[in-house]
Design a protein around this motif. Sequence first.
Motif, PDB file in Angstrom:
ATOM      1  N   ILE A  95      -1.518  25.337  65.522  1.00  0.00           N
ATOM      2  CA  ILE A  95      -1.280  23.959  66.201  1.00  0.00           C
ATOM      3  C   ILE A  95      -0.416  24.267  67.345  1.00  0.00           C
ATOM      4  O   ILE A  95      -0.468  23.433  68.389  1.00  0.00           O
ATOM      5  CB  ILE A  95      -0.996  22.912  65.262  1.00  0.00           C
ATOM      6  CG1 ILE A  95      -1.982  22.721  64.051  1.00  0.00           C
ATOM      7  CG2 ILE A  95      -0.647  21.707  65.803  1.00  0.00           C
ATOM      8  CD1 ILE A  95      -3.218  22.102  64.862  1.00  0.00           C
ATOM      9  N   MET A  96       0.578  25.040  67.211  1.00  0.00           N
ATOM     10  CA  MET A  96       1.395  25.410  68.165  1.00  0.00           C
ATOM     11  C   MET A  96       0.884  25.988  69.390  1.00  0.00           C
ATOM     12  O   MET A  96       1.117  25.465  70.488  1.00  0.00           O
ATOM     13  CB  MET A  96       2.684  26.387  67.926  1.00  0.00           C
ATOM     14  CG  MET A  96       3.727  26.733  68.808  1.00  0.00           C
ATOM     15  SD  MET A  96       4.508  28.223  68.721  1.00  0.00           S
ATOM     16  CE  MET A  96       3.345  29.408  69.092  1.00  0.00           C
ATOM     17  N   TRP A 101      -1.192  25.004  75.108  1.00  0.00           N
ATOM     18  CA  TRP A 101      -2.267  24.986  75.986  1.00  0.00           C
ATOM     19  C   TRP A 101      -2.691  23.515  76.386  1.00  0.00           C
ATOM     20  O   TRP A 101      -2.781  23.352  77.732  1.00  0.00           O
ATOM     21  CB  TRP A 101      -3.437  25.741  75.040  1.00  0.00           C
ATOM     22  CG  TRP A 101      -4.863  25.406  76.274  1.00  0.00           C
ATOM     23  CD1 TRP A 101      -5.076  26.392  77.341  1.00  0.00           C
ATOM     24  CD2 TRP A 101      -5.656  24.365  76.253  1.00  0.00           C
ATOM     25  NE1 TRP A 101      -6.250  26.120  77.819  1.00  0.00           N
ATOM     26  CE2 TRP A 101      -6.527  24.881  77.323  1.00  0.00           C
ATOM     27  CE3 TRP A 101      -5.901  23.284  75.680  1.00  0.00           C
ATOM     28  CZ2 TRP A 101      -7.831  24.140  77.535  1.00  0.00           C
ATOM     29  CZ3 TRP A 101      -7.092  22.409  75.883  1.00  0.00           C
ATOM     30  CH2 TRP A 101      -7.800  23.032  76.845  1.00  0.00           C
ATOM     31  N   SER A 102      -2.541  22.542  75.466  1.00  0.00           N
ATOM     32  CA  SER A 102      -2.921  21.319  75.802  1.00  0.00           C
ATOM     33  C   SER A 102      -2.099  20.601  77.033  1.00  0.00           C
ATOM     34  O   SER A 102      -2.427  19.810  77.836  1.00  0.00           O
ATOM     35  CB  SER A 102      -3.051  20.315  74.644  1.00  0.00           C
ATOM     36  OG  SER A 102      -1.731  20.213  73.921  1.00  0.00           O
ATOM     37  N   ARG A 103      -0.758  20.972  76.727  1.00  0.00           N
ATOM     38  CA  ARG A 103       0.404  20.392  77.747  1.00  0.00           C
ATOM     39  C   ARG A 103       0.307  21.142  79.058  1.00  0.00           C
ATOM     40  O   ARG A 103       0.565  20.404  79.920  1.00  0.00           O
ATOM     41  CB  ARG A 103       1.583  20.491  77.103  1.00  0.00           C
ATOM     42  CG  ARG A 103       1.776  19.585  75.808  1.00  0.00           C
ATOM     43  CD  ARG A 103       1.536  18.296  76.115  1.00  0.00           C
ATOM     44  NE  ARG A 103       2.404  17.638  77.239  1.00  0.00           N
ATOM     45  CZ  ARG A 103       3.576  16.990  77.184  1.00  0.00           C
ATOM     46  NH1 ARG A 103       4.299  16.720  75.624  1.00  0.00           N
ATOM     47  NH2 ARG A 103       4.620  16.682  77.994  1.00  0.00           N
ATOM     48  N   LEU A 123      -5.254  16.528  71.999  1.00  0.00           N
ATOM     49  CA  LEU A 123      -5.795  17.366  71.260  1.00  0.00           C
ATOM     50  C   LEU A 123      -5.184  17.588  69.885  1.00  0.00           C
ATOM     51  O   LEU A 123      -5.708  17.521  68.616  1.00  0.00           O
ATOM     52  CB  LEU A 123      -6.247  18.668  71.751  1.00  0.00           C
ATOM     53  CG  LEU A 123      -7.218  19.716  70.778  1.00  0.00           C
ATOM     54  CD1 LEU A 123      -8.313  18.837  70.207  1.00  0.00           C
ATOM     55  CD2 LEU A 123      -7.347  20.748  71.551  1.00  0.00           C
ATOM     56  N   PRO A 124      -3.848  18.025  69.891  1.00  0.00           N
ATOM     57  CA  PRO A 124      -3.085  18.072  68.731  1.00  0.00           C
ATOM     58  C   PRO A 124      -3.148  17.007  67.569  1.00  0.00           C
ATOM     59  O   PRO A 124      -2.982  17.124  66.505  1.00  0.00           O
ATOM     60  CB  PRO A 124      -1.663  18.733  69.076  1.00  0.00           C
ATOM     61  CG  PRO A 124      -2.031  19.217  70.635  1.00  0.00           C
ATOM     62  CD  PRO A 124      -2.960  18.144  70.990  1.00  0.00           C
ATOM     63  N   GLY A 144       3.976  22.391  63.801  1.00  0.00           N
ATOM     64  CA  GLY A 144       3.170  23.136  64.786  1.00  0.00           C
ATOM     65  C   GLY A 144       3.537  22.441  66.121  1.00  0.00           C
ATOM     66  O   GLY A 144       3.485  23.042  67.120  1.00  0.00           O
ATOM     67  N   ILE A 145       3.380  20.974  65.928  1.00  0.00           N
ATOM     68  CA  ILE A 145       3.572  20.160  67.063  1.00  0.00           C
ATOM     69  C   ILE A 145       4.841  20.342  67.553  1.00  0.00           C
ATOM     70  O   ILE A 145       5.297  20.371  68.934  1.00  0.00           O
ATOM     71  CB  ILE A 145       3.024  18.937  66.757  1.00  0.00           C
ATOM     72  CG1 ILE A 145       1.509  18.573  66.788  1.00  0.00           C
ATOM     73  CG2 ILE A 145       3.648  17.983  67.965  1.00  0.00           C
ATOM     74  CD1 ILE A 145       0.903  17.450  66.478  1.00  0.00           C
TER      75      ILE A 145
END
Length: 208
Positions: A95-96, A101-103, A123-124, A144-145
């Motif tokens: 999740i990390m 990646w998403s940010r 996404l997370p 993870g977030i």
Amino acid sequence: QLELITPFQLYFNPELIFKHFQIWRLITNYLFFGPVGFNFLFNMIFLYRYCRMLEEGSFRGRTADFVFMFLFGGLLMTLFGLFVNLVFLGQAFTIMLVYVWSRRNPYVRMNFFGLLIFQAPFLPWVLMGFSLLLGNSIIVDLLGIAVGHIYFFLEDVFPNQPGGGRLLRTPSVLKAIFDTPEEDPNYNPLPEERPGGFAWGEGQRLGG
């Protein structure tokens, strides 16, 4: 899966680590994703996909920085793991990677199983909601977030703030191990270091 070892030999247990010196648990707790099944395959796919996209994207040519993110994230999760009742942290690590990646790709549109369409930064949270629907604990996802956000803030946000600065610096030893040294454009090699030895093919005027 072959039952050569059991999860009890791998899980995160601070007492066994620090009192009985079973140091391997600091690493093995990240490597176990449960028995082969939907949750196992789900984690493997996401771990491979987003690890690869980070390595080929924002970390392209920066292998030492990529390794340092792994070490920083693992260390932070281990510290948090001392205060929460989690025995395996591999899913939190996945999740990390997804969060970072998403940010860094905020305008990418995601399609989740053809049911939801949303921007990458969500996404997370979608994965956490999906985990909740499967009956899993969301503490792993939240960890993870949280770690992913701390890394992203220190690496991408804080250095660009007024009065901010870069707090995370990849150790030079990692750069020496993983990054190829940059070539000096002003370096003039000696004749014996040139391909083919001396410049036999260069013309020279007679009597000059």
